[in-house]
Design an enzyme around this catalytic site. Structure first.
Site, PDB file in Angstrom:
ATOM      1  N   HIS A   1      -0.517  -9.778  10.069  1.00 17.02           N
ATOM      2  CA  HIS A   1       0.631  -9.001   9.659  1.00 17.02           C
ATOM      3  C   HIS A   1       0.532  -9.047   8.029  1.00 17.02           C
ATOM      4  O   HIS A   1       0.655 -10.149   7.462  1.00 17.02           O
ATOM      5  CB  HIS A   1       1.934  -9.361  10.370  1.00 17.02           C
ATOM      6  CG  HIS A   1       2.826  -8.227  10.019  1.00 17.02           C
ATOM      7  ND1 HIS A   1       3.679  -8.004   9.073  1.00 17.02           N
ATOM      8  CD2 HIS A   1       3.596  -7.506  11.152  1.00 17.02           C
ATOM      9  CE1 HIS A   1       4.325  -6.894   9.465  1.00 17.02           C
ATOM     10  NE2 HIS A   1       4.491  -6.708  10.686  1.00 17.02           N
TER      11      HIS A   1
ATOM     12  N   ARG B   1      -2.730  -2.419   9.224  1.00 16.78           N
ATOM     13  CA  ARG B   1      -2.357  -3.687   8.792  1.00 16.78           C
ATOM     14  C   ARG B   1      -3.608  -4.332   8.536  1.00 16.78           C
ATOM     15  O   ARG B   1      -3.351  -4.896   7.405  1.00 16.78           O
ATOM     16  CB  ARG B   1      -1.730  -4.382  10.108  1.00 16.78           C
ATOM     17  CG  ARG B   1      -0.487  -4.130  10.587  1.00 16.78           C
ATOM     18  CD  ARG B   1      -0.106  -4.733  11.609  1.00 16.78           C
ATOM     19  NE  ARG B   1       1.249  -4.368  12.083  1.00 16.78           N
ATOM     20  CZ  ARG B   1       1.649  -4.645  13.133  1.00 16.78           C
ATOM     21  NH1 ARG B   1       1.332  -5.531  14.004  1.00 16.78           N
ATOM     22  NH2 ARG B   1       3.042  -4.051  13.476  1.00 16.78           N
TER      23      ARG B   1
ATOM     24  N   GLU C   1       6.518   3.448  11.634  1.00 12.81           N
ATOM     25  CA  GLU C   1       5.590   2.161  11.409  1.00 12.81           C
ATOM     26  C   GLU C   1       4.476   2.736  10.681  1.00 12.81           C
ATOM     27  O   GLU C   1       3.977   3.863  10.940  1.00 12.81           O
ATOM     28  CB  GLU C   1       5.867   1.149  12.269  1.00 12.81           C
ATOM     29  CG  GLU C   1       7.107   0.744  12.527  1.00 12.81           C
ATOM     30  CD  GLU C   1       7.104  -0.490  13.793  1.00 12.81           C
ATOM     31  OE1 GLU C   1       6.088  -0.673  14.432  1.00 12.81           O
ATOM     32  OE2 GLU C   1       8.099  -0.855  14.018  1.00 12.81           O
TER      33      GLU C   1
HETATM   34  C1  SIN Z   1       4.545  -5.141  15.743  1.00 11.24           C
HETATM   35  O1  SIN Z   1       4.081  -5.969  15.817  1.00 11.24           O
HETATM   36  O2  SIN Z   1       4.180  -4.388  16.622  1.00 11.24           O
HETATM   37  C2  SIN Z   1       5.794  -4.622  14.956  1.00 11.24           C
HETATM   38  C3  SIN Z   1       5.927  -5.807  14.135  1.00 11.24           C
HETATM   39  C4  SIN Z   1       6.690  -5.486  13.012  1.00 11.24           C
HETATM   40  O3  SIN Z   1       8.115  -5.329  13.345  1.00 11.24           O
HETATM   41  O4  SIN Z   1       6.223  -5.246  11.827  1.00 11.24           O
END
Ligand code: SIN
Length: 534
Positions: free
Chosen positions: A231, A277, A114
């Site tokens: 997000h 983010r 991620e």
């Molecule tokens: C997260 O908020 O840690 C993960 C969220 C996502 O799946 O983008």
């Protein structure tokens, strides 16, 4: 009145994992506002960050967490959390949680990547990780006779006795709108976040900041409320307003594009779609303001369709419902309020600044996330702090005798003071009146417009003035009108919006998730923002 050793409020990963451990040698009452699985954890798509691949290291996970946190993380606790992660993940596996596997990896698990992570280290169950965790934990708590579960119960306020100890909670039984008292030796708030304070959010309806608002009213320290994480990619859809499109899609090479198809992240950061983010959300916000468009696109159509359907079954199915085939079509997305890095200030054992009161999970501010949370560190934080509370209670409070009556626990003076409150509050009705809806909408619009991704001094003071006026009216009416879940939630989001505005005004810089266009730079000295009710 209900009495127990532990009273745990909230049924996400933090509350449930603590309940399982606490019930080994204590009586546990667990209350939750709706059903056990109606919580933020259940909606988590990403997963749990935990170093397990031979190419990865604790140092790398620590460094990524600190970089995201922009100088405000509690470094000691970050290190402890990262190093403890494998034990906590193992516990989940022992409790029956199924994570996606891949026999080709050194760990045997299909580790996700991620944004802002230097390595693949996310344990996930497809893109429905939270749902799988809740399934396994709910099965465990439901089958444990030492855990008494009360669903459809809304916490109203904490009860603090004359010695300054938290001794219980006033709770509304949603079904009959009746107030009950739950007393306990240890009160643990695990009620999640406050995304509903904003017009657009990835959070479920229950996320109204109840724990933080209650703790604030009771006099606890509340920290870093300005750090609201947005997000970058919530599905843009008129009906399905809060469906998250996981960051893992960008981890698998998803590209953000303007409506004309042009990719734009290279203008903003060398890591492009894998920047943190806050950077991506601000970039999208700026592009949308420049173009006047309502959304941008996330494009993953270049990946193999079997891979996409297998890796992202939830997103594939949800988008399909709205005529978007993610294997062929770009996904329309917008940023939305996602996670609150601030909350009830806790120490390294999860203790709040009121005796006997603990807070864990999103409602707490442990210092792990600093000014901005690294993806997939939140489920881990919930697990780690649930464990710390359990250990702290074991070592300090395990021998306390159980009190016998409400007066013993609360003290007579406190008990007397509570009587009229209880008596006046026993018959109520529940309806979303025009008045209620007007204030509900006003707060969420004000938060979105002025306490959002990009803030200004003028916007913040407009917001604070208006929110304070609305809050005053709500608080005045609260003591006179009937109680209902709606009334409690409205009162709580008003308190949260005020705390966010006050905290944002006091920070004269831009750091992590807080960006003020009038103070675009970061100050050399990093400080927490702490607010306590006077
Ligand atoms: C997260 O908020 O840690 C993960 C969220 C996502 O799946 O983008």
């Amino acid at each position: 009145m209900k009495q127990s050793d532990y009273l745990i409020i909230g049924s996400g990963i933090a509350g449930l994992s603590l309940a399982i451990k606490a019930a080994q040698n204590s009586s546990v009452v667990l209350i939750t506002k709706r059903t056990l699985d109606d919580c933020n954890t259940a909606k988590a798509q990403g997963g749990i960050a935990c170093v397990s691949d031979e190419k990865d290291s604790f140092e790398s996970h620590i460094k990524d967490t600190l970089t995201a946190g922009a100088g405000l993380c509690n470094e000691n606790m970050v290190e402890k959390m990262v190093k403890e992660a494998p034990q906590r993940v193992k516990e989940l596996l022992d409790w029956g949680v199924q994570f996606s596997k891949d026999e080709k990896t050194s760990s045997g698990y299909a580790l996700g990547l991620e944004a802002a992570h230097s390595n693949r280290r996310i344990f996930h169950s497809g893109d429905m990780t939270g749902k799988e965790i809740e399934r396994a934990l709910i099965e465990k708590v439901r089958s444990n006779k030492d855990i008494e579960i009360f669903e459809e119960r809304s916490a109203i306020d904490l009860i603090v006795n004359e010695e300054g100890k938290c001794v219980g909670v006033f709770v509304l039984d949603n079904a009959v709108n009746k107030v009950e008292v739950f007393a306990a030796k240890i009160i643990v708030l695990a009620c999640g976040g406050a995304g509903k304070t904003y017009l657009y959010t990835t959070n479920p309806d229950i996320s109204t900041g109840d724990a933080i608002a209650m703790a604030y009213r009771a006099g606890a320290d509340i920290a870093n409320m300005e750090f609201v994480q947005f997000h970058p990619t919530c599905l843009y859809n008129k009906v399905e307003k809060s469906f998250l499109i996981s960051e893992a899609i960008r981890g698998e090479s998803g590209i953000l594009r303007l409506q004309n198809g042009e990719p734009f992240m290279k203008k903003y950061h060398p890591l492009k779609e894998l920047a943190s983010r806050d950077i991506i959300s601000r970039a999208i916000d700026k592009e949308l303001k420049n173009s006047g468009d309502e959304f941008i696109y996330l494009d993953i159509t270049h990946k193999n369709s079997d891979f996409l359907i297998n890796r992202f079954p939830g997103i594939y199915a949800k988008c399909k419902e709205y005529g978007i085939d993610i294997t062929k079509d770009m996904i329309p997305v917008v940023p939305a309020a996602h996670f609150l890095c601030g909350g009830i200030k806790i120490d390294e054992n999860g203790r709040a600044t009121i005796k006997n009161l603990y807070a864990i999970g999103e409602c707490a501010c442990s210092g792990i996330h600093g000014a901005n949370r690294l993806a997939s560190n939140s489920l881990l934080e919930g697990l780690v702090y649930a464990h710390r509370v359990f250990e702290d209670v074991q070592s300090h409070c395990g021998q306390d005798p159980q009190s016998n009556s409400l007066s013993d626990i609360m003290g007579q003076a406190c008990n007397d003071a509570l009587k009229p409150f209880l008596e006046n509050r026993n018959s109520v009705s529940q309806n979303k009146s025009d008045y209620f809806m007007k204030d509900w909408k006003a707060i969420r619009h004000l938060s979105w417009d002025y306490l959002g991704i990009t803030r200004t001094n003028e916007g913040l003071s407009i917001a604070l003035k208006k929110i304070e006026a609305i809050k005053r009216e709500i608080d005045d009416n609260f003591t006179q009108t009937d109680l209902s879940v709606d009334a409690l939630e409205l009162r709580n989001i008003a308190a949260i919006a005020q705390l966010i505005a006050q905290s944002a005004i006091s920070r004269k810089e831009s750091r992590g998730a807080h960006y003020n266009a009038d103070y675009p730079n970061i100050l050399a000295q990093a400080q927490d923002t702490v607010i306590r009710k006077r």
